[in-house]
Every structure is written in C-alpha cells, then in structure tokens.
Design a protein around this motif. Structure first.
Motif, PDB file in Angstrom:
ATOM      1  N   CYS A  35       0.837  -1.203   0.000  1.00  0.00           N
ATOM      2  CA  CYS A  35       0.000   0.000   0.000  1.00  0.00           C
ATOM      3  C   CYS A  35       0.871   1.252   0.000  1.00  0.00           C
ATOM      4  O   CYS A  35       0.626   2.200  -0.758  1.00  0.00           O
ATOM      5  CB  CYS A  35      -0.925   0.002   1.212  1.00  0.00           C
ATOM      6  N   ALA A  36       1.920   1.265   0.832  1.00  0.00           N
ATOM      7  CA  ALA A  36       2.820   2.422   0.879  1.00  0.00           C
ATOM      8  C   ALA A  36       3.537   2.606  -0.454  1.00  0.00           C
ATOM      9  O   ALA A  36       3.698   3.734  -0.938  1.00  0.00           O
ATOM     10  CB  ALA A  36       3.834   2.247   2.008  1.00  0.00           C
ATOM     11  N   LEU A  37       3.958   1.507  -1.070  1.00  0.00           N
ATOM     12  CA  LEU A  37       4.611   1.576  -2.372  1.00  0.00           C
ATOM     13  C   LEU A  37       3.659   2.116  -3.430  1.00  0.00           C
ATOM     14  O   LEU A  37       4.045   2.945  -4.268  1.00  0.00           O
ATOM     15  CB  LEU A  37       5.110   0.192  -2.787  1.00  0.00           C
ATOM     16  N   ALA A  38       2.414   1.655  -3.392  1.00  0.00           N
ATOM     17  CA  ALA A  38       1.423   2.103  -4.375  1.00  0.00           C
ATOM     18  C   ALA A  38       1.101   3.586  -4.191  1.00  0.00           C
ATOM     19  O   ALA A  38       0.888   4.312  -5.166  1.00  0.00           O
ATOM     20  CB  ALA A  38       0.155   1.258  -4.258  1.00  0.00           C
ATOM     21  N   CYS A  39       1.071   4.042  -2.942  1.00  0.00           N
ATOM     22  CA  CYS A  39       0.830   5.471  -2.681  1.00  0.00           C
ATOM     23  C   CYS A  39       1.954   6.312  -3.285  1.00  0.00           C
ATOM     24  O   CYS A  39       1.703   7.356  -3.903  1.00  0.00           O
ATOM     25  CB  CYS A  39       0.737   5.728  -1.182  1.00  0.00           C
ATOM     26  N   ARG A  40       3.186   5.867  -3.100  1.00  0.00           N
ATOM     27  CA  ARG A  40       4.318   6.611  -3.649  1.00  0.00           C
ATOM     28  C   ARG A  40       4.276   6.626  -5.176  1.00  0.00           C
ATOM     29  O   ARG A  40       4.521   7.661  -5.798  1.00  0.00           O
ATOM     30  CB  ARG A  40       5.636   5.996  -3.178  1.00  0.00           C
ATOM     31  N   ALA A  41       3.965   5.487  -5.786  1.00  0.00           N
ATOM     32  CA  ALA A  41       3.897   5.418  -7.251  1.00  0.00           C
ATOM     33  C   ALA A  41       2.796   6.323  -7.787  1.00  0.00           C
ATOM     34  O   ALA A  41       2.968   7.008  -8.806  1.00  0.00           O
ATOM     35  CB  ALA A  41       3.655   3.978  -7.688  1.00  0.00           C
ATOM     36  N   SER A  42       1.657   6.349  -7.097  1.00  0.00           N
ATOM     37  CA  SER A  42       0.546   7.205  -7.524  1.00  0.00           C
ATOM     38  C   SER A  42       0.917   8.679  -7.385  1.00  0.00           C
ATOM     39  O   SER A  42       0.621   9.499  -8.259  1.00  0.00           O
ATOM     40  CB  SER A  42      -0.697   6.895  -6.686  1.00  0.00           C
ATOM     41  N   LEU A  43       1.587   9.024  -6.293  1.00  0.00           N
ATOM     42  CA  LEU A  43       2.038  10.403  -6.085  1.00  0.00           C
ATOM     43  C   LEU A  43       2.999  10.814  -7.190  1.00  0.00           C
ATOM     44  O   LEU A  43       2.882  11.916  -7.748  1.00  0.00           O
ATOM     45  CB  LEU A  43       2.716  10.527  -4.718  1.00  0.00           C
ATOM     46  N   GLU A  44       3.962   9.962  -7.510  1.00  0.00           N
ATOM     47  CA  GLU A  44       4.949  10.289  -8.541  1.00  0.00           C
ATOM     48  C   GLU A  44       4.267  10.528  -9.881  1.00  0.00           C
ATOM     49  O   GLU A  44       4.634  11.448 -10.626  1.00  0.00           O
ATOM     50  CB  GLU A  44       5.970   9.157  -8.671  1.00  0.00           C
ATOM     51  N   GLU A  45       3.253   9.732 -10.185  1.00  0.00           N
ATOM     52  CA  GLU A  45       2.497   9.900 -11.432  1.00  0.00           C
ATOM     53  C   GLU A  45       1.842  11.288 -11.478  1.00  0.00           C
ATOM     54  O   GLU A  45       1.884  11.972 -12.502  1.00  0.00           O
ATOM     55  CB  GLU A  45       1.433   8.794 -11.509  1.00  0.00           C
ATOM     56  N   MET A  46       1.268  11.707 -10.375  1.00  0.00           N
ATOM     57  CA  MET A  46       0.587  13.003 -10.323  1.00  0.00           C
ATOM     58  C   MET A  46       1.583  14.168 -10.411  1.00  0.00           C
ATOM     59  O   MET A  46       1.346  15.154 -11.111  1.00  0.00           O
ATOM     60  CB  MET A  46      -0.222  13.113  -9.029  1.00  0.00           C
ATOM     61  N   CYS A 116      -0.193   7.471   4.749  1.00  0.00           N
ATOM     62  CA  CYS A 116       0.151   7.740   3.344  1.00  0.00           C
ATOM     63  C   CYS A 116      -1.102   7.859   2.487  1.00  0.00           C
ATOM     64  O   CYS A 116      -1.214   8.751   1.642  1.00  0.00           O
ATOM     65  CB  CYS A 116       1.044   6.634   2.788  1.00  0.00           C
ATOM     66  N   LEU A 117      -2.031   6.936   2.689  1.00  0.00           N
ATOM     67  CA  LEU A 117      -3.267   6.946   1.904  1.00  0.00           C
ATOM     68  C   LEU A 117      -4.074   8.207   2.183  1.00  0.00           C
ATOM     69  O   LEU A 117      -4.639   8.832   1.271  1.00  0.00           O
ATOM     70  CB  LEU A 117      -4.084   5.702   2.234  1.00  0.00           C
TER      71      LEU A 117
END
Length: 631
Positions: A35-46, A116-117
């Motif tokens: 979940c933490a990894l996915a939050c970081r990846a989503s943030l980087e995309e934005m 993070c979420l």
C-alpha cells in the motif's frame, strides 16, 4: 459512487490517476508495505503530470534528474503547493522509500500505510480542485474501503480527519487532514531512516529521567550508543515554529538530567515532525537539520568532543598548497571554523589551485579530527574523476571512492560524486531499513564550481547534509534567487577568501587573456538599412524583402545570429583563427584551441566548413565535442 472508494472524484477529468490511487486504497487492509509503495507510485504519477502540464513549474529536460525527491524540492513546486501540502506528500515519498528497501513487511505498519493513503487522498483532491472545474473537499472515510474494517484500521479511523481542501477568495487552500498522524509518522520515519527503531533498547520512548529538576519529567525519545550511554535526547513538539525555543529549553533540561545519570552529555534534538533542530551545546548553537543522525554519526559527533585538537596546532602541508594565497585561504578557513561558522566560500581564479587548496584544508581538518568523512561534488563525471585523482595524489592516506564508477562507499573517508549520482543515492540507497547516506554521514561537503550547480536542480543536496560546507568557484553569482554569498551565509561580496584573476596575473601565476578584434561588424551589431552603401542596400533588399510584403528597417545582432548560419561568416572566422591563433611547432600550426558554438548543429556546421577549407588535415584536426560525444 460509494463502491468506488475515496478516490471516486478522479473518475472524471483525472481518470488517468484513478487506477493507481484506487489500487493503493484496496491494498490497505492486508498489505501495508505494498500500500505504501502504491501510494508513492501514484504520487509520482501526479507530480510528473504537474511538471509536464503546468507552465508555472520548471519544464523537464531529458538531461534533468527525474527522481521524485528532486521534483518535490524544486522551489517552484513548493511555492505552488505550499509548505503544509509539501510536507504531507514528502511523508508519502519517505514511507514509500522505506517500503521499497525494507527487509521485512513488519517495517511498514498499517498506521504508516493509512497515513500515506490519507495524505495521497488530500493531495489528489488538491490537484483535481486546482486544475479542474470542481472543488473537492470531502474528508477521507475508512468506511468506504470495505464494510468490515480490521481492528487496527478501525482504531485509526477514529482519528479526526478534516477536509484538506477549502476554497477562498484567493483560490484553493490546503490544510493537513490529520497533522497528528503525519507528525508522529514523520518522526518515526526519520528515525527509521537513520537506523533507530522505536521500542528497541537503543531507541526508548517516554524515558523516565531520574535526575530531572522537575521530578517527573519524561523524555519523548532517548537514543543510546553501543556502550549503553545516551547519544541524543529527542523532544517531539506538537506545535510548529512556536515550539522550537520551548523544545530546546526542555531538551537542555533533559540533557542535564541524562548527563547526571550517565556522566555523558547527549546531543539535543527537537522536532515537530516537519522541522528539526540539532543542538550540540558543547560546541555549536542549535541549527536546523534535514533529518536525524544514525548511531554511528552521533558516536562520531560526541567522541569528537574528546579527540578534536585546535586547528592552530596543525601546520599546512606546503607540498600540497604552498603559495602565499593558498596558505592565506586555509588560515581564513581556520579562523571561520574557530568562530563557529560552518559555511566556507573560496573564490579563486581558474588555474590558481582551488583543488590543491581544498585538499590542503582537508589534510588540516582530518589531522585535527575536525572531520572524518568528506564528500566532493562536481557537476560532470570527468571533473569528479580529475578531483579524485588529484586528492589521491595529495592525500594518499585517505581511502576514497568515485560513486559514478563504484557504489561501494563503506569505510571510505572520501566520496567523490556528481550531483545527479548523489541525488539518486540519497533517494534510493538503503542498508536494510537504514538510509545509506544519512543527514549526518559526512562531516565536510565540498561543492566544486558551486555557482552553477546547487540552485534549481540540486539545492536539495545542499540542504540535506548537515556538514561543514566548502564552496569553490571562480565566478560567484549575486543575482536574485542565485546569490552564492547568501547561500554560504557570507556578507554580500565578502567570501571567506578571494583570489581573483587580476591578483593571479599581477603575481605572474597566470597569464591574462588577450582579445583579438574580429572584423565582423554585422554579427556584433546587427544591420541597419539606412547605414548601408547602395550596393549593400541592394543585397539587403534581395535577401530580406524578396517574397515578402514587409522589409525590416534593421535586424538586431541576436536575430541576425539566429538566422545567419552563414558559411562565409564561418569561413572568415576560421581563416582568422588559422592565421592569428596561438602557434606551436615552431609556428607551423595553431595550438589547442576551443571554438564555442551556438549549439550542436552549429558545431557540426563549423566542422563541415573547416574540412572544406582545409582538406589537407583529412578530418583529424578539428573535432566536435559535446554531451553526445563518445567518451
């Protein structure tokens, strides 16, 4: 809409962000680390999308570093989103980094992932509100994840979560949705990054102080060394800026109590989760730091109190730097360091021995135990290699590594790196859960050609390392937002030491440049139709009026140079160079010469012209050298 979760608002104009954000949300229940990894990846995309679409932000260039750390720390981004939102998204980045390098899934807790979420949801609402037509300001709801919450998430869901986005007359504003969670998590993350795990014997929370003047004081955190004695006491404050002075006063009281108990004075740390201060009150005033020290860093810091010798006891090795001005530079540095300053700026003419002087200073600082580890930064790989080779010659007793070629830096006293490589190391290199290069890893950081290197792209490095800083340059900047003097806390125009070209020429250490006037008036001054001869007016009309209803009265030099990819002009300059350039080989050929071209295409054009004019050299005499050249 409810089944779509908290990120439902991204299903409209910002649907390209929905899938990654929703994936992070769905992972929370059972898988904190993913979940933490996915939050970081989503943030980087934005964030990358913002830099690609927002004209207020610095446009991305293929040669620029693309790490999330660099993008978040660009001044334009922080100015746009504000300090509060920046801090919240930086929590996502840091937690994601820990998740990526953790040895076990237990390292990232459900609380970490939930925070993070929460912050990702707030950032996504800000982004959609700022760039879209609708303002989204609903708080995050744990109930939307699934009907039956796990006990841990259910407890977290009781935390008050406010809407992060509000609309004011000035536009979209932002406030952290849960400052308490973010603050607690941020302090824990920074401790984890530095190798401290709360709850273990060397990282004790709520430590009861036996010798407190107030009787029942508890220190928020006490960090212990391998000998069981305290290295640091950390006071965590709930307020923002207002808590600094109170926190330092409390920290001093706690340090007094710990010193009585263990006969060793700890370093004082104060943090509100967002801003952090370090106070080694036996040596320096309190200063703001980017993160916490590791145990090894703190042991080095506290041991230095016992082993450090006065700088005045160490003479300069004249075999390294023996010229009078080099000795004076080192003396000025000694005086500044003795006065408690931690920022040094040397302005020295190119060719006067900046590297030698820096090496001689390093020799003095290491022999007096003032510094142990040194980082040398330059903006190009060849300069890093040259510096390392020079330091190896001057200081063979210090082990060293070039990070652009070898990533193994452990046990090395000197580390040489480009800014780009070090940014990647800071962001991505971990030893298990511990960050490889902590904020206190280096005692001295040398910035080569500092005037062109540590502003927009690499200011994060300058802020990150809590070390003595030495800037080397021949041409300091004194412009708005790029003031080298201010960066090194010098008075305007007053560096730690200066040895300019005119002084080096007067001392006959350098030769002055000699200018040759080139008879190319149009290229320098532009063309005015009214000033031309009749013959030239006719040629002007043929050139600039043919096929056009409008003929300009004049053409400025900049516009002319843009248009004038003119073989005749290039040939004239090349002929001038070959006839009047500095001659070698008994005057048979010109010596090594650099021709500065407008761009790579212009350089290639000059090469073609030269080979046409001088075919006898068979294409070997002139070579185009740019960033794309082989080796």
């Amino acid at each position: 809409m409810e089944q779509q979760g908290n990120f439902y608002f991204l299903t409209g104009p910002f649907a390209h962000f929905y899938e990654s954000a929703r994936e992070a949300e769905q992972l929370l229940q059972q898988f904190a680390r993913p979940c933490a990894l996915a939050c970081r990846a989503s943030l980087e995309e934005m964030v990358k999308w913002m830099f690609e679409h927002d004209r207020q932000l610095e446009s991305l260039h293929p040669d620029d570093p693309f790490t999330l750390n660099v993008l978040l720390h660009k001044p334009g981004f922080i100015s746009l989103v504000g300090q509060s939102l920046f801090t919240d998204v930086n929590v996502i980045r840091k937690t994601g980094n820990l998740a990526a390098h953790a040895d076990k899934t237990k390292t990232i807790t459900t609380k970490d992932a939930y925070t993070c979420l929460l912050n990702l949801h707030a950032f996504a609402q800000w982004l959609a509100s700022h760039y879209g037509d609708t303002v989204y300001r609903k708080p995050f709801s744990a109930a939307k994840i699934q009907e039956q919450l796990t006990p841990e998430v259910e407890v977290l869901a009781q935390e008050p979560v406010a809407p992060a986005v509000t609309e004011t007359t000035e536009g979209i504003s932002y406030q952290s949705p849960s400052e308490k969670l973010t603050r607690e998590l941020y302090i824990d993350i920074l401790l984890k990054e530095a190798g401290w795990i709360v709850g273990t014997p060397d990282t004790r929370a709520e430590y009861v102080l036996k010798h407190s003047a107030n009787g029942a004081d508890r220190a928020d955190y006490v960090l212990f060394g391998a000998d069981g004695k305290p290295l640091a006491v950390l006071e965590a404050k709930k307020t923002t800026i207002d808590g600094k002075d109170q926190g330092l006063a409390q920290g001093k009281r706690y340090a007094d109590a710990l010193e009585k108990e263990f006969n060793k004075r700890p370093v004082i740390l104060v943090s509100n989760g967002f801003e952090h201060y370090l106070w080694d009150d036996t040596r320096y005033p309190a200063r703001q730091v980017f993160g916490f020290y590791s145990r090894q860093d703190l042991e080095t810091l506290t041991n230095r109190r016992l082993i450090e010798r006065p700088l005045s006891t160490q003479t300069v090795n004249a075999a390294i730097a023996g010229r009078y001005y080099q000795l004076e530079a080192i003396q000025r540095a000694k005086e500044a360091l003795d006065a408690g300053r931690r920022n040094l700026l040397f302005i020295m003419a190119t060719g006067s021995g900046k590297t030698r002087t820096a090496a001689a200073l390093v020799d003095v600082l290491t022999k007096t135990n003032k510094v142990k580890r040194i980082l040398f930064l330059a903006d190009r790989t060849p300069l890093v290699s040259q510096a390392k080779n020079a330091f190896n010659d001057y200081l063979p007793q210090l082990t060293s590594v070039n990070l652009t070629k070898d990533k193994n830096s452990e046990q090395m006293r000197m580390v040489f790196s480009t800014y780009q490589t070090m940014i990647n190391q800071i962001d991505n290199e971990f030893d298990g859960d511990r960050r490889m290069f902590t904020s206190g890893y280096f005692d001295l950081v040398i910035f080569d050609e500092v005037h062109r290197s540590i502003y927009q792209k690499y200011r994060a490095i300058f802020n990150y390392f809590d070390a003595i800083r030495l800037g080397l340059t021949a041409t300091p900047k004194a412009e708005t937002q790029r003031d080298t003097y201010e960066l090194f806390q010098c008075e305007p125009g007053v560096p730690t030491f200066s040895y300019e070209l005119k002084n080096a020429v007067a001392d006959q250490y350098l030769r002055p440049p000699v200018a040759l006037k080139v008879p190319l008036k149009f290229v320098r001054e532009g063309i005015k139709y009214a000033d031309l001869s009749d013959a030239d007016k006719e040629r002007y009309e043929e050139t600039f009026a043919e096929g056009s209803e409008f003929m300009p009265d004049e053409i400025e030099s900049a516009a002319l140079n843009e248009w004038l990819f003119n073989q005749n002009t290039v040939n004239r300059v090349l002929q001038l160079l070959m006839d009047n350039g500095h001659k070698v080989n008994n005057g048979d050929t010109i010596g090594k010469t650099i021709i500065f071209a407008k761009n790579q295409a212009h350089a290639r054009f000059i090469e073609i012209c030269f080979n046409q004019m001088y075919p006898l050299y068979k294409g070997h005499f002139l070579q185009v050298v740019t960033y794309s050249s082989d080796k």
